[in-house]
Design an enzyme around this catalytic site. Structure first.
Site, PDB file in Angstrom:
ATOM      1  N   SER A  40      12.762  60.408  43.026  1.00  0.00           N
ATOM      2  CA  SER A  40      11.880  60.999  43.698  1.00  0.00           C
ATOM      3  C   SER A  40      11.820  62.336  43.476  1.00  0.00           C
ATOM      4  CB  SER A  40      11.375  60.537  44.826  1.00  0.00           C
ATOM      5  OG  SER A  40       9.679  60.906  45.362  1.00  0.00           O
ATOM      6  N   ASP A 155       6.461  56.135  42.291  1.00  0.00           N
ATOM      7  CA  ASP A 155       7.792  56.466  43.132  1.00  0.00           C
ATOM      8  C   ASP A 155       8.902  55.245  42.555  1.00  0.00           C
ATOM      9  OD1 ASP A 155       9.466  57.374  44.924  1.00  0.00           O
ATOM     10  OD2 ASP A 155       7.940  58.869  45.147  1.00  0.00           O
TER      11      ASP A 155
END
Length: 263
Positions: A40, A155
């Site tokens: 991320s 993610d």
């Protein structure tokens, strides 16, 4: 220093700016990573650094980003599976990165994402750098899933917040992990709407994922660093300077420990 150093830079949203401060502290101490793995925001900052940007350049680039630079609202939210399209994010990554493909980065780099159909963690080690990093940082329902080779990715923090195992498998003798989300999940008074509800759920999930990940990767990490950012939200674009400074302070405080580990 004879041993190789691998950095595992974790997810963290706006709190993840601490990674740039941490990298600056390492630069000043003369410590250079041999491998970087990111998830991320850790993938965004780690990828930019691995591609050749300095820590100060990364800080400057991130602080220059305004909300309008990433907000591209999807007209039909339900049918598009997200609130934001994510195209502006990818455009920014293309602008920041100095290479096209992951395998071209001067510092070996990998990032992790969650493959929606299989529900498994995917490690990107080659191919389009901007697309891979976008996939790693695509918060579900907020950003549209990234499609690569017919597969949908979101993610990496859904499964692995700090990719310790990934950087260890890259060949690092010493693994230093930076977790930007210590104390991020705190009780809240109100949940106002669907967006705050989704983000609150992610906060709760993050705290449990971290505990599970640490149990699974026990022994793979030589040093865990958790910059102190109190209750700073990972979803609000403010206090970025504070996040940078806390990462810098954590790096300064641990530089000698890292040097000792590398002997």
């Amino acid at each position: 220093m004879s041993k190789t150093l691998g950095l595992a830079l974790g997810s963290g949203g706006s709190r993840g700016v601490c990674h740039a401060g941490f990298l600056l502290a390492l630069e000043e101490a003369g410590i250079k990573p041999d491998f970087i793995a990111g998830c991320s925001m850790g993938a965004v900052i780690g990828g930019c650094y691995a591609a050749g940007m300095s820590a100060k350049e990364i800080k400057s680039a991130i602080l220059s980003v305004k909300a309008r630079d990433i907000l591209d609202v999807t007209p039909a939210v339900i049918t598009k599976m997200s609130i934001l399209r994510g195209k502006k994010v990818r455009d920014l990554l293309i602008e920041f990165l100095r290479v096209k493909n992951l395998e071209e980065m001067p510092v070996p780099f990998r990032c992790v994402a969650t493959e929606l159909h299989s529900g498994k963690l995917h490690v990107f080690e080659k191919g389009d750098a901007a697309l891979a990093i976008q996939a790693s940082s695509t918060v579900p329902t907020v950003f549209r899933p990234v499609v690569i080779d017919g597969k949908m990715f979101v993610d990496g923090g859904c499964l692995c917040r700090v990719p310790v195992k990934t950087v260890k498998e890259m060949g690092a003798d010493v693994v230093v992990a930076v977790d930007a989300l210590k104390n991020a999940s705190q009780p809240v008074d109100k949940v106002h709407n669907i967006i705050t509800m989704v983000l609150r759920i992610f906060d709760i999930m993050d705290s449990h994922i971290t505990a599970q990940t640490r149990e699974l990767e026990n022994g793979l990490c030589d040093l865990l660093i958790e910059p102190e950012m109190e209750c700073m939200s990972q979803y609000v674009i403010k206090d970025l300077d504070k996040a940078f400074e806390e990462g810098y302070a954590a790096g300064k405080a641990n530089a000698d420990k890292i040097k000792e580990l590398l002997k």
